[in-house]
Design an enzyme around this catalytic site. Sequence first.
Site, short mmCIF file in Angstrom:
data_model
loop_
_atom_site.label_atom_id
_atom_site.label_comp_id
_atom_site.label_asym_id
_atom_site.label_seq_id
_atom_site.Cartn_x
_atom_site.Cartn_y
_atom_site.Cartn_z
N CYS A 220 -10.70 -32.35 -17.17
CA CYS A 220 -11.05 -33.72 -16.77
C CYS A 220 -11.47 -34.47 -18.02
CB CYS A 220 -12.17 -33.72 -15.73
SG CYS A 220 -12.63 -35.37 -15.18
N CYS B 267 -7.78 -41.56 -14.83
CA CYS B 267 -7.64 -40.11 -15.00
C CYS B 267 -7.36 -39.85 -16.48
CB CYS B 267 -6.52 -39.57 -14.13
SG CYS B 267 -6.19 -37.80 -14.36
#
Length: 284
Positions: A82, A227
């Site tokens: 992430c 993202c």
Amino acid sequence: MSADVHTGRLRFTKMHGAGNDFVVLDLRNGTPPPDASLAARLADRHFGVGCDQILTIETPRSAEAVAAYRIWNSDGSHSQQCGNGARCVAAWLVREGTAQGDVFTIDSPFTAHRVERLDAGTYSVAMGVPQFEPTQIPLAGFAHARDEYALPVHGETVRFGAVSMGNPHAVVEVGRVDAAPVERVGALLQQNAAFPESVNVGFAQVVDPAHVRLRVYERGVGETLACGSGACAAAVVLMHRGRVERDVRVSLPGGELRIRWAGEQAQVVMSGPAVFVFDGEWNQ
């Protein structure tokens, strides 16, 4: 912030990176991590705190790191990577005094990341070397890497690039990202047997050689405002095709990231914001 996830009180920090939002928990005092059910309740935007992912701060796993972190999606599943979360963890560690100086290392479930604080609210993260081989993504049914793959999906052919940034990504180039069938095609690709570990699906529009617009449908979350690993994936797929420059601005619904990649065996470097929203305590 400290947390005791089994006594009813949970102290946390709410953060976001370009709109991709997180609940950050400090588990370095030996508190066990949340199970999938608790993670999903905490992430629920109606009955919990609400977030895309939960980030748990833990003791480092490598000698060079100042701390480690793990990632829980809003459905309670785990993630290996992430990018926006890495920046937020870095900013959190600086604020708490764990990270000294402007350059340090943190351990993610995927790898050790070199982090650099560029200013008070902006960090760069070395995101690792992109992997294009189908077995490393993983992408089933293809023996060798290609710039573009094609899959029949519910009567239509979906064309995409694919890469692993520590997690699997498919990148669909579109003419207008605003009109892209993000939820429909994203969900179909995630359910396709060609992606045995599911996949994050990015829809990328090349504005010019230095600018990409992007929307991402994430595993275990759905569409998010940003993202980080998806921005890296879209950039390197487009760079590999010669569609954009090696230093590109990626605009997502929640903000902008900068992605740099020198090519082939070089690490992808992502830069962007890490924002503190509030500190709180959740009564389960």
